[in-house]
Design a protein around this motif. Structure first.
Motif, short mmCIF file in Angstrom:
data_model
loop_
_atom_site.label_atom_id
_atom_site.label_comp_id
_atom_site.label_asym_id
_atom_site.label_seq_id
_atom_site.Cartn_x
_atom_site.Cartn_y
_atom_site.Cartn_z
N GLU A 1 0.83 -1.20 -0.31
CA GLU A 1 0.33 0.02 0.40
C GLU A 1 0.68 1.72 0.09
N CYS A 2 0.20 1.73 -0.49
CA CYS A 2 1.06 3.96 -0.42
C CYS A 2 0.22 4.56 0.15
N PRO A 3 0.74 5.50 0.39
CA PRO A 3 -0.21 6.88 1.84
C PRO A 3 -1.27 6.87 1.05
N GLY B 1 -3.48 5.20 -0.35
CA GLY B 1 -4.27 4.13 -0.42
C GLY B 1 -4.51 2.56 -1.21
N GLY B 2 -3.81 2.83 -2.42
CA GLY B 2 -3.76 2.27 -3.39
C GLY B 2 -2.50 1.04 -2.55
N MET B 3 -2.57 -0.51 -3.61
CA MET B 3 -2.07 -1.43 -2.91
C MET B 3 -1.41 -1.65 -4.02
N HIS B 4 -0.09 -1.46 -4.38
CA HIS B 4 0.22 -1.59 -5.90
C HIS B 4 1.50 -2.41 -6.16
N ILE B 5 1.04 -3.15 -6.96
CA ILE B 5 1.50 -4.39 -6.92
C ILE B 5 3.19 -4.01 -7.70
N PRO C 1 -6.34 4.48 -12.59
CA PRO C 1 -4.61 5.15 -12.14
C PRO C 1 -4.91 5.93 -10.31
N CYS C 2 -3.63 5.25 -9.04
CA CYS C 2 -3.34 6.07 -8.56
C CYS C 2 -3.70 7.22 -7.79
N ALA C 3 -3.30 8.04 -6.71
CA ALA C 3 -3.93 9.22 -6.92
C ALA C 3 -1.76 9.69 -6.62
N CYS C 4 -1.40 8.43 -6.11
CA CYS C 4 0.17 9.03 -5.78
C CYS C 4 1.11 9.52 -6.86
N GLY C 5 0.19 8.86 -8.41
CA GLY C 5 0.82 8.69 -9.78
C GLY C 5 2.03 7.12 -10.20
N ARG C 6 2.10 7.01 -9.14
CA ARG C 6 3.20 5.84 -9.60
C ARG C 6 2.08 5.18 -10.63
N GLY C 7 2.94 4.20 -11.80
CA GLY C 7 2.12 3.54 -12.93
C GLY C 7 2.02 2.11 -12.36
ZN LIG Z 1 -0.69 5.34 -5.24
#
Ligand SMILES: [Zn+2]
Length: 464
Positions: free
Chosen positions: A289-291, A293-297, A349-355
């Protein structure tokens, strides 16, 4: 005392000199000595996390093809399999080509343990896990894969404004005996400012001790099972022990499903965000998880598929079993490995900008607490460990019916002899209490829960 919500933008890594030295020098040296490539890998991962989806998929495809060609050349089991089904990795031109390969299940691994080792593998480490299905599984891990998993975890740690070397309290299972290896590890842990508190036994006295240790150490991060951290948090709250003024930046949890009420409890009591991780010894470091809230693979080395009960891949938004291909497992391949966990791919997409792509609603990783007759609350793993190392046992399930009675369901290769039964009984009584009745039942198979999830410890005594 409320802090503003943590986001990827307002996170600053405020590192002490000591942390900078550990993260920039001591840990890289440690990794080099262990023949791990995690340092360079982490730097690459910190760049590629910002790539868009198309570029990440290109990277996956290139890696997948190379990986499968290696596997064809060096891994007997796959060499035979590719021949048999007429699969040539040179012709892999899209990620979807992966679906022409069969799934890797725990029973396939069990039957082909020798044939799955690469003939070019060096430094293989043997692992043994209960896995999420409750069936014990033995497998091997090489340096390449360990490096990936360390690098991916390291990257995810830094998403939260903390780094390796920051003071940390780990609440986890711990080996009982201390060998030479463990003394070295202890020294390393002291250098890295990591302190392990064993989660197996959680009597009130133990938890008081844990809370005192956390207060004294003032860690910047916590790490543990969600059930263990929330249990401690609840205790602190009930007993009016203040834990919100310690400057803890994040509580990392993994290994079990994280329930909303647990997140709330941990976050309130320790006054920090909770960062959920998903993965295992068997399947690797799959997602974090990123701050935002996205659970990034960890998509650079992990391809996740979601399949239905018939094994057909499902599109984003639909719930099914999580299947993982780990592209850094050249030494002992995990290709289309069925995790037994349920999840849903998310294509927003996640708000953090990570792809890095997202997965959500990971279900089916419950290990419960059990309660001993004297009221000691302990992690279900304390009981799992008793069964999981016995070679006769193929699968098991433990049901704590009451404080006075626990049932063990076993699937075994042959009828258990009296000696092993007594051994199991004694070990269970040592943990649960000597007056507890232990009923061992040998069964043909162990059914899943009504929900389709599998839990290997169910306690009708412990509330979660
Ligand atoms: Zn994220």
């Amino acid at each position: 005392m409320n802090k503003p919500p943590v986001t990827s933008k307002n996170i600053k890594i405020t590192k002490s000199l000591y942390t900078a030295w550990i993260s920039g020098f001591f840990f890289p040296l440690h990794e080099k000595l262990k023949k791990h490539t995690s340092v360079i890998m982490r730097r690459q991962l910190e760049e590629s996390q910002w790539w868009d989806n198309a570029r990440l998929q290109d990277l996956q495809l290139t890696k997948l093809r190379d990986f499968l060609i290696h596997v064809q050349t060096h891994v007997l089991y796959y060499r035979h399999l590719f021949l048999e089904i007429g699969f040539d990795p040179v012709n892999v031109h899209s990620l979807a080509d992966l679906t022409s390969l069969p799934f890797l299940t725990k029973s396939v691994i069990r039957r082909n343990i020798g044939g799955l080792k690469s003939d070019s593998a060096r430094y293989l480490t043997r692992y043994n896990t209960g896995g999420s299905s409750g069936e014990p599984l033995v497998f091997f891990i090489g340096k390449g894969r360990t490096s990936h998993d360390i690098a991916a975890k390291w990257r995810a740690t830094r998403w939260w404004g903390v780094d390796i070397g920051d003071p940390e309290i780990v609440i986890w299972g711990s080996p009982i005996e201390l060998g030479a290896q463990d003394r070295l590890r202890n020294l390393r842990d002291r250098m890295m400012r990591t302190k392990l508190l064993p989660a197996f036994e959680m009597s009130e006295q133990k938890i008081d001790g844990f809370l005192a240790e956390i207060r004294a150490k003032r860690p910047r991060m916590l790490f543990g099972y969600p059930s263990a951290l929330s249990h401690i948090a609840r205790y602190a709250k009930t007993h009016g022990i203040r834990m919100d003024d310690l400057g803890i930046q994040a509580a990392f949890v993994t290994s079990e499903r994280l329930y909303d009420d647990q997140r709330q409890q941990i976050s309130t009591v320790f006054n920090c965000p909770v960062a959920n991780g998903y993965g295992g010894r068997d399947a690797g470091f799959i997602a974090h998880e990123c701050p935002e809230g996205g659970m990034h693979i960890s998509a650079e080395d992990i391809i996740v598929e979601i399949i239905d009960a018939q094994g057909t891949p499902l599109p984003p938004g639909e719930s099914g079993e999580i299947v993982v291909t780990h592209l850094a497992t050249h030494d002992f391949p995990f290709i289309r490995y069925k995790t037994g966990d349920m999840g849903i791919l998310h294509d927003k997409p996640c708000a953090c900008g990570r792809g890095l792509p997202l997965i959500r609603e990971i279900q089916g990783r419950s290990t419960d607490f059990v309660v001993a007759q004297d009221g000691t609350v302990m992690h279900g793993l304390a009981l799992i460990y008793i069964l999981r190392d016995l070679p006769q046992i193929e699968a098991f399930k433990i049901i704590q019916e009451s404080l006075n009675e626990t049932h063990i369901y076993l699937v075994t290769k042959t009828t258990l002899d009296q000696q092993v039964r007594l051994q199991i009984e004694r070990a269970f009584k040592a943990r649960l209490g000597h007056a507890v009745t232990i009923v061992i039942k040998q069964v043909a198979h162990i059914p899943a829960e009504k929900s389709g999830k599998f839990r290997y410890v169910v306690s009708k005594v412990a509330d979660r």
